[in-house]
Design a protein around this motif. Structure first.
Motif, PDB file in Angstrom:
ATOM      1  N   ALA A 159       0.930  -1.174   0.131  1.00  0.00           N
ATOM      2  CA  ALA A 159       0.135   0.110  -0.099  1.00  0.00           C
ATOM      3  C   ALA A 159       0.889   1.418   0.026  1.00  0.00           C
ATOM      4  CB  ALA A 159      -0.804   0.089   1.198  1.00  0.00           C
ATOM      5  N   LYS A 160       1.998   1.087   0.731  1.00  0.00           N
ATOM      6  CA  LYS A 160       2.908   2.211   0.725  1.00  0.00           C
ATOM      7  C   LYS A 160       3.559   2.475  -0.578  1.00  0.00           C
ATOM      8  CE  LYS A 160       3.929   2.258   5.834  1.00  0.00           C
ATOM      9  NZ  LYS A 160       4.833   1.793   6.867  1.00  0.00           N
ATOM     10  N   MET A 161       3.758   1.477  -1.301  1.00  0.00           N
ATOM     11  CA  MET A 161       4.469   1.439  -2.426  1.00  0.00           C
ATOM     12  C   MET A 161       3.576   1.981  -3.826  1.00  0.00           C
ATOM     13  SD  MET A 161       6.461  -2.183  -2.475  1.00  0.00           S
ATOM     14  CE  MET A 161       6.882  -2.277  -4.254  1.00  0.00           C
ATOM     15  N   ALA A 162       2.158   1.519  -3.285  1.00  0.00           N
ATOM     16  CA  ALA A 162       1.014   2.173  -4.428  1.00  0.00           C
ATOM     17  C   ALA A 162       0.690   3.552  -3.866  1.00  0.00           C
ATOM     18  CB  ALA A 162       0.060   1.151  -4.357  1.00  0.00           C
ATOM     19  N   ARG A 163       1.513   4.122  -3.073  1.00  0.00           N
ATOM     20  CA  ARG A 163       0.917   5.663  -2.651  1.00  0.00           C
ATOM     21  C   ARG A 163      -0.529   5.581  -2.227  1.00  0.00           C
ATOM     22  NH1 ARG A 163       5.501   4.630  -4.011  1.00  0.00           N
ATOM     23  NH2 ARG A 163       6.947   6.207  -5.042  1.00  0.00           N
ATOM     24  N   CYS A 164      -0.912   4.696  -1.255  1.00  0.00           N
ATOM     25  CA  CYS A 164      -2.188   4.547  -0.881  1.00  0.00           C
ATOM     26  C   CYS A 164      -2.500   4.541   0.701  1.00  0.00           C
ATOM     27  CB  CYS A 164      -3.341   3.740  -1.548  1.00  0.00           C
ATOM     28  SG  CYS A 164      -2.979   2.025  -1.528  1.00  0.00           S
ATOM     29  N   ASP A 165      -1.135   4.164   1.309  1.00  0.00           N
ATOM     30  CA  ASP A 165      -1.261   4.158   2.740  1.00  0.00           C
ATOM     31  C   ASP A 165      -1.712   5.416   3.440  1.00  0.00           C
ATOM     32  OD1 ASP A 165      -0.413   2.519   5.111  1.00  0.00           O
ATOM     33  OD2 ASP A 165       0.870   4.372   5.281  1.00  0.00           O
ATOM     34  N   GLU A 166      -1.253   6.358   2.808  1.00  0.00           N
ATOM     35  CA  GLU A 166      -1.676   7.604   3.883  1.00  0.00           C
ATOM     36  C   GLU A 166      -3.117   7.754   3.789  1.00  0.00           C
ATOM     37  OE1 GLU A 166      -0.566  12.437   3.306  1.00  0.00           O
ATOM     38  OE2 GLU A 166       0.481  10.802   2.175  1.00  0.00           O
ATOM     39  N   PHE A 167      -3.713   7.662   2.454  1.00  0.00           N
ATOM     40  CA  PHE A 167      -5.388   8.131   2.535  1.00  0.00           C
ATOM     41  C   PHE A 167      -6.012   7.078   3.120  1.00  0.00           C
ATOM     42  CE2 PHE A 167      -5.472   5.750  -1.476  1.00  0.00           C
ATOM     43  CZ  PHE A 167      -6.781   5.046  -1.192  1.00  0.00           C
ATOM     44  N   ILE A 168      -5.694   5.629   3.353  1.00  0.00           N
ATOM     45  CA  ILE A 168      -6.020   4.822   4.145  1.00  0.00           C
ATOM     46  C   ILE A 168      -6.242   4.766   5.472  1.00  0.00           C
ATOM     47  CG2 ILE A 168      -6.110   2.287   4.505  1.00  0.00           C
ATOM     48  CD1 ILE A 168      -5.026   1.538   1.753  1.00  0.00           C
ATOM     49  N   GLN A 169      -4.933   5.230   5.964  1.00  0.00           N
ATOM     50  CA  GLN A 169      -4.907   5.515   7.457  1.00  0.00           C
ATOM     51  C   GLN A 169      -5.777   6.802   7.996  1.00  0.00           C
ATOM     52  OE1 GLN A 169      -3.253   3.734   9.412  1.00  0.00           O
ATOM     53  NE2 GLN A 169      -1.531   2.980   8.435  1.00  0.00           N
ATOM     54  N   GLU A 170      -6.393   7.503   7.071  1.00  0.00           N
ATOM     55  CA  GLU A 170      -7.030   8.693   7.430  1.00  0.00           C
ATOM     56  C   GLU A 170      -8.626   8.169   7.397  1.00  0.00           C
ATOM     57  OE1 GLU A 170      -6.446  11.882   4.675  1.00  0.00           O
ATOM     58  OE2 GLU A 170      -4.437  12.446   5.438  1.00  0.00           O
ATOM     59  N   LEU A 171      -8.880   6.932   7.031  1.00  0.00           N
ATOM     60  CA  LEU A 171     -10.428   6.504   6.864  1.00  0.00           C
ATOM     61  C   LEU A 171     -10.805   6.068   8.244  1.00  0.00           C
ATOM     62  CD1 LEU A 171     -10.034   4.127   3.633  1.00  0.00           C
ATOM     63  CD2 LEU A 171     -11.173   6.541   3.957  1.00  0.00           C
ATOM     64  N   PRO A 172     -12.042   6.089   8.347  1.00  0.00           N
ATOM     65  CA  PRO A 172     -12.453   5.883   9.659  1.00  0.00           C
ATOM     66  C   PRO A 172     -12.081   4.520  10.565  1.00  0.00           C
ATOM     67  CG  PRO A 172     -14.381   6.176   8.427  1.00  0.00           C
ATOM     68  CD  PRO A 172     -13.297   6.222   7.385  1.00  0.00           C
ATOM     69  N   ASN A 173     -11.826   3.435   9.915  1.00  0.00           N
ATOM     70  CA  ASN A 173     -11.271   2.191  10.500  1.00  0.00           C
ATOM     71  C   ASN A 173     -10.085   1.725   9.846  1.00  0.00           C
ATOM     72  OD1 ASN A 173     -13.457   1.874  12.412  1.00  0.00           O
ATOM     73  ND2 ASN A 173     -14.671   1.323  10.494  1.00  0.00           N
ATOM     74  N   GLY A 174      -9.163   2.569   9.024  1.00  0.00           N
ATOM     75  CA  GLY A 174      -7.992   2.238   8.365  1.00  0.00           C
ATOM     76  C   GLY A 174      -8.088   1.169   7.529  1.00  0.00           C
ATOM     77  N   TYR A 175      -7.369   0.058   7.613  1.00  0.00           N
ATOM     78  CA  TYR A 175      -7.472  -0.980   6.541  1.00  0.00           C
ATOM     79  C   TYR A 175      -8.626  -1.887   6.604  1.00  0.00           C
ATOM     80  CZ  TYR A 175      -2.751  -0.017   4.704  1.00  0.00           C
ATOM     81  OH  TYR A 175      -1.572   0.525   4.343  1.00  0.00           O
ATOM     82  N   GLN A 176      -9.472  -1.616   7.972  1.00  0.00           N
ATOM     83  CA  GLN A 176     -10.575  -2.481   8.068  1.00  0.00           C
ATOM     84  C   GLN A 176     -11.831  -1.643   7.605  1.00  0.00           C
ATOM     85  OE1 GLN A 176     -10.307  -5.668   9.021  1.00  0.00           O
ATOM     86  NE2 GLN A 176      -8.177  -4.963   8.836  1.00  0.00           N
ATOM     87  N   THR A 177     -11.855  -0.618   7.075  1.00  0.00           N
ATOM     88  CA  THR A 177     -12.891   0.146   6.463  1.00  0.00           C
ATOM     89  C   THR A 177     -13.599  -0.471   5.299  1.00  0.00           C
ATOM     90  OG1 THR A 177     -11.881   2.108   7.313  1.00  0.00           O
ATOM     91  CG2 THR A 177     -13.622   2.545   5.737  1.00  0.00           C
ATOM     92  N   LYS A 178     -14.647  -0.578   5.393  1.00  0.00           N
ATOM     93  CA  LYS A 178     -15.499  -1.131   4.347  1.00  0.00           C
ATOM     94  C   LYS A 178     -15.719  -0.371   3.223  1.00  0.00           C
ATOM     95  CE  LYS A 178     -17.024  -5.103   6.671  1.00  0.00           C
ATOM     96  NZ  LYS A 178     -16.775  -6.603   5.890  1.00  0.00           N
ATOM     97  N   ILE A 179     -15.601  -0.898   2.075  1.00  0.00           N
ATOM     98  CA  ILE A 179     -15.859  -0.055   0.834  1.00  0.00           C
ATOM     99  C   ILE A 179     -17.199  -0.360   0.081  1.00  0.00           C
ATOM    100  CG2 ILE A 179     -14.860   0.169  -1.744  1.00  0.00           C
ATOM    101  CD1 ILE A 179     -12.320  -0.699  -0.747  1.00  0.00           C
ATOM    102  N   GLY A 180     -17.993   0.906  -0.183  1.00  0.00           N
ATOM    103  CA  GLY A 180     -19.359   0.500  -0.912  1.00  0.00           C
ATOM    104  C   GLY A 180     -20.466   0.597   0.237  1.00  0.00           C
ATOM    105  N   GLU A 181     -21.439  -0.030   0.045  1.00  0.00           N
ATOM    106  CA  GLU A 181     -22.615  -0.063   0.740  1.00  0.00           C
ATOM    107  C   GLU A 181     -22.225   0.044   2.216  1.00  0.00           C
ATOM    108  OE1 GLU A 181     -26.883  -2.555   1.499  1.00  0.00           O
ATOM    109  OE2 GLU A 181     -25.415  -3.064  -0.073  1.00  0.00           O
TER     110      GLU A 181
END
Length: 582
Positions: A448-470
Motif C-alpha cells: 500500500a505504501k509502494m502504491a501511494r495509498c497507505d496515507e489516505f487509508i490511514q485517514e479512513l474511519p477504520n483504516g485498513y478495516q474500512t468497508k468499501i461501498g454499501e
C-alpha cells in the motif's frame, strides 16, 4: 446422466434428508384425519345418548393430541426440507459462480449482468422455495386425496362418489388451465420478460449520473420503459386468462359440502329412523370441510413447479456453456517473454478484429500499445489473459503456448490493472489481499505504501478495516486505482498488463499512480495500453495498432521520425496539453 436437470442432480445429494421429510409429511397427513374421526365419535355419542363425560373428554384429548402430533411432524418435515434446500441453494450458487469464472468472456457479451443476476438470484431462490416448501406439500397433497378417496368409498360409496364430483371437476379445470399456459409458452415468456426488465434496469441504474444531469426519466430509456410495459402486459394478459378458470376451480374446491349435504339429506329422507346413516352423512360433511387446504396446496405446487422448471432450464443453460479448455498437466512457463504469432480473432464470425498479428515483448521490458479507439488494443490484452481464444495463431509465454497449461497457472504469471477498477463490498485489507490470499497485514501495508495509498487509508474511519461501498466509504477513481495497483503489487507476477491505468485520475492522483506504476513494473515484462502518449515516451518498445493490425513497432523517437499514424497521434496528444476552459 447428461440429460439430468440441475435440480434433480442436486436433490440426489440430499435424498436422505428429503426422504425423511417426505416420510414425516406422509405421517402428518395421515394424522390429520384423526381429529375428524374424533369429532365424528363425539357427535355419535351425543346422538345416541349413551355418552359419559369421560368418553367426551377422551375423544377431545385424542383430537387435541393428534393435532399437536401433526404439527410437530409437519415442523420436523419442514426443518429437514429447509436444511436440504439451503444446502442445495448454497451448492448451486457456488458451483454456478465457479463455472462462470471458467467460461469464455464472450459468454458475458451475450448475457447481460442483469440476466445472470436474475438467474443466479431469483431462479435459484425459487428452487430453494420449491424444495423447502413445495416438496413436503406435494407429498401431503398427493397422500391426502388417496386416503380421502379410499376412506369415502369405503364408508359409503354413494356419498363418496358425490363428494368426489366437484374435486374431479376442479382438477380437470386446473389441468386445462395449466395445459393452456404450457401451450402458449407463458412461463418462458414470463422469464424472458423478467430477464429483459432486470437487464435494462441494471443499465438504467448504472446510467443514473446521466439521468440526473440531463433530467431524464425512465421514459427516456426506451428499452427499460418498454420492458416494464411488456412485463406488465404479459402478466395482466396471463392473469386475465386464468381468472375465470381459477374462480371456478376455487369455487368447486370449497363447495364439496354443498354437493354432499343435499344428497345426504335425500338419503336420510328415505329412511329417517336410520341413525347410522345420519352419522355417516355427518362424517362426510365434516371430512368435506377439510379438503380445501390440501387441494389448494396441490394447485400451488403444480403452478410453482412449472415456474421453477423454466428457471431450472436457464440454470442448466449456464452449466451447459463449455468452460475454456485447459490441459490437465500444469506446464510452467520458461521465462516471461511474450510472443504473438499470426494471431487472428473475431467476436462475430466474418468480422475480424485482429488480423495475423505478430509481435514479441522481450523479458523484463516495458512495452506500450497505442492506436486509435477500436483498433484492437484491449482485445490483444484480453487474448493474453485467455478471456477469449484466438480464431487463429498462437500466443506464447516463454516457449509455452498459453493453451498448454491451466488457467490458474496463467493467472499466477500475469497481473492485470484494469481501466475500470472493481473493488468489492469488503474491507480495504481484503480487497488488496485478493492479490495473495496468504499475505500478512505487514505485506499489505508494505505494498500500500509502494502504491501511494497507505496515507489516505490511514485517514479512513477504520483504516485498513474500512468497508468499501454499501454502508462504507466510497473512494475516488484515483484512490480506487491505487488500491488495485497495491493488489497487483502483492500478487508480484512476472508479467503485467496495464489498461490505461490513469484514465480517470485527476492531476494529483495521476502523479501518485505514475509513482505506484514505477514500483509495480520493476523486473517485469510490462504491456501498457495507453492513450496519453506522454506517459509512455521512455518505454523500451511501442507497438502501433490500427484496424486489427500492428502497423509499426519501435521507440518513441523512431516512430515519431518514421510512422505517420504515430506522428498524428502525437500531434493530437500535444494539442490536448494546450486545451483550457475559457
Amino acid at each position: 446422466m447428461e440429460n439430468e436437470s440441475v435440480l434433480i442432480r442436486y436433490i440426489k445429494t440430499k435424498k436422505g434428508l428429503l426422504t425423511v421429510s417426505g416420510i414425516l409429511a406422509t405421517i402428518s397427513t395421515v394424522v390429520q384425519f384423526i381429529p375428524f374421526y374424533c369429532i365424528y365419535k363425539i357427535i355419535e355419542l351425543l346422538m345416541l345418548g349413551n355418552y359419559s363425560a369421560e368418553g367426551l373428554i377422551h375423544w377431545s384429548l385424542v383430537s387435541m393430541g393428534s393435532v399437536l402430533v401433526g404439527v410437530v411432524l409437519l415442523y420436523a418435515s419442514s426443518m429437514c426440507s429447509h436444511v436440504a434446500a439451503f444446502d442445495i441453494l448454497y451448492d448451486i450458487r457456488m458451483d454456478l459462480l465457479q463455472h462462470l469464472s471458467k467460461v469464455s468472456m464472450g459468454y458475458f457479451s451475450q448475457k447481460s449482468s442483469g440476466q445472470l443476476m436474475k438467474i443466479i438470484d431469483q431462479c435459484v431462490e425459487k428452487m430453494e422455495s420449491f424444495i423447502a416448501h413445495q416438496i413436503p406439500d406435494i407429498v401431503s397433497a398427493l397422500i391426502f386425496p388417496l386416503i380421502y378417496v379410499g376412506l369415502m368409498l369405503m364408508i359409503d360409496w354413494r356419498l363418496g362418489l358425490v363428494s368426489l364430483v366437484p374435486l374431479f371437476l376442479a382438477v380437470a379445470i386446473y389441468a386445462l388451465l395449466m395445459g393452456k399456459t404450457m401451450k402458449n409458452n407463458k412461463v418462458k415468456q414470463y422469464h424472458d420478460a423478467l430477464e429483459a426488465m432486470n437487464s435494462n434496469g441494471v443499465e438504467y441504474v448504472r446510467a443514473m449520473p446521466a439521468v440526473k444531469i440531463f433530467g431524464l426519466s425512465v421514459g427516456n430509456f426506451k428499452r427499460f420503459h418498454q420492458s416494464i410495459k411488456d412485463y406488465r402486459s404479459l402478466v395482466m394478459e396471463w392473469s386475465n386468462g386464468f381468472r375465470s378458470g381459477y374462480v371456478l376451480f376455487t369455487t368447486l374446491i370449497t363447495s364439496v359440502v354443498l354437493f354432499v349435504m343435499p344428497f345426504g339429506a335425500f338419503l336420510i329422507s328415505q329412511n329417517p329412523q336410520d341413525k347410522t346413516l345420519s352419522l355417516t352423512v355427518m362424517l362426510f360433511i365434516i371430512l368435506a370441510s377439510g379438503t380445501t387446504g390440501p387441494f389448494m396446496k396441490l394447485m400451488y405446487a403444480a403452478s410453482t413447479f412449472s415456474n421453477v422448471n423454466e428457471g431450472v432450464k436457464r440454470v442448466d443453460e449456464i452449466f451447459a456453456e463449455a468452460p475454456v479448455k485447459e490441459q490437465d498437466n500444469v506446464t510452467a512457463f520458461s521465462g516471461n517473454r511474450i510472443s504473438f504469432e499470426e494471431v487472428s480473432f473475431s467476436y462475430i464470425p466474418g468480422s475480424p478484429v485482429l488480423k495475423k498479428v505478430s509481435f514479441e515483448l522481450k523479458p523484463n521490458t516495458m512495452n506500450a500499445l497505442v492506436g486509435p479507439s477500436g483498433g484492437g488494443k484491449s482485445t490483444i490484452a484480453q487474448l493474453l489473459l485467455r478471456f477469449y481464444e484466438p480464431t487463429e495463431g498462437t500466443i506464447k509465454i516463454g516457449a509455452t503456448d498459453i493453451r498448454e497449461t491451466t488457467i490458474d497457472t496463467l493467472m499466477q504469471n500475469v497481473s492485470f490493472v484494469f481501466q475500470d477498477v472493481t473493488l468489492f463490498n469488503d474491507s480495504i485489507e481484503e480487497n488488496i489481499r485478493m492479490g495473495n490470499r496468504i499475505a500478512s497485514i505487514e505485506d499489505i501495508r508494505r505494498v500500500a505504501k509502494m502504491a501511494r495509498c497507505d496515507e489516505f487509508i490511514q485517514e479512513l474511519p477504520n483504516g485498513y478495516q474500512t468497508k468499501i461501498g454499501e454502508q462504507g466509504v466510497f473512494l475516488s477513481k484515483g484512490e480506487a486505482q491505487r488500491v488495485s495497483i497495491a493488489r497487483a503489487l502483492l500478487k508480484n507476477s512476472p508479467i503485467l498488463v496495464l489498461d490505461e491505468a490513469t484514465a480517470y485520475a485527476d492531476a494529483e492522483n495521476e502523479v501518485y499512480i505514475q509513482q505506484a506504476i514505477g514500483e509495480l513494473v520493476k523486473g517485469k515484462t510490462v504491456l501498457i495500453i495507453a492513450h496519453r502518449l506522454w506517459t509512455i515516451q521512455h518505454v523500451d518498445q511501442i507497438l502501433v495498432c490500427d484496424k486489427g493490425e500492428i502497423q509499426a513497432t519501435g521507440t518513441h523517437e523512431e516512430l515519431l521520425a518514421g510512422n505517420p499514424l504515430y506522428q498524428k497521434l502525437w500531434a493530437i496528444n500535444e494539442e490536448t496539453k494546450e486545451w483550457e476552459v475559457k
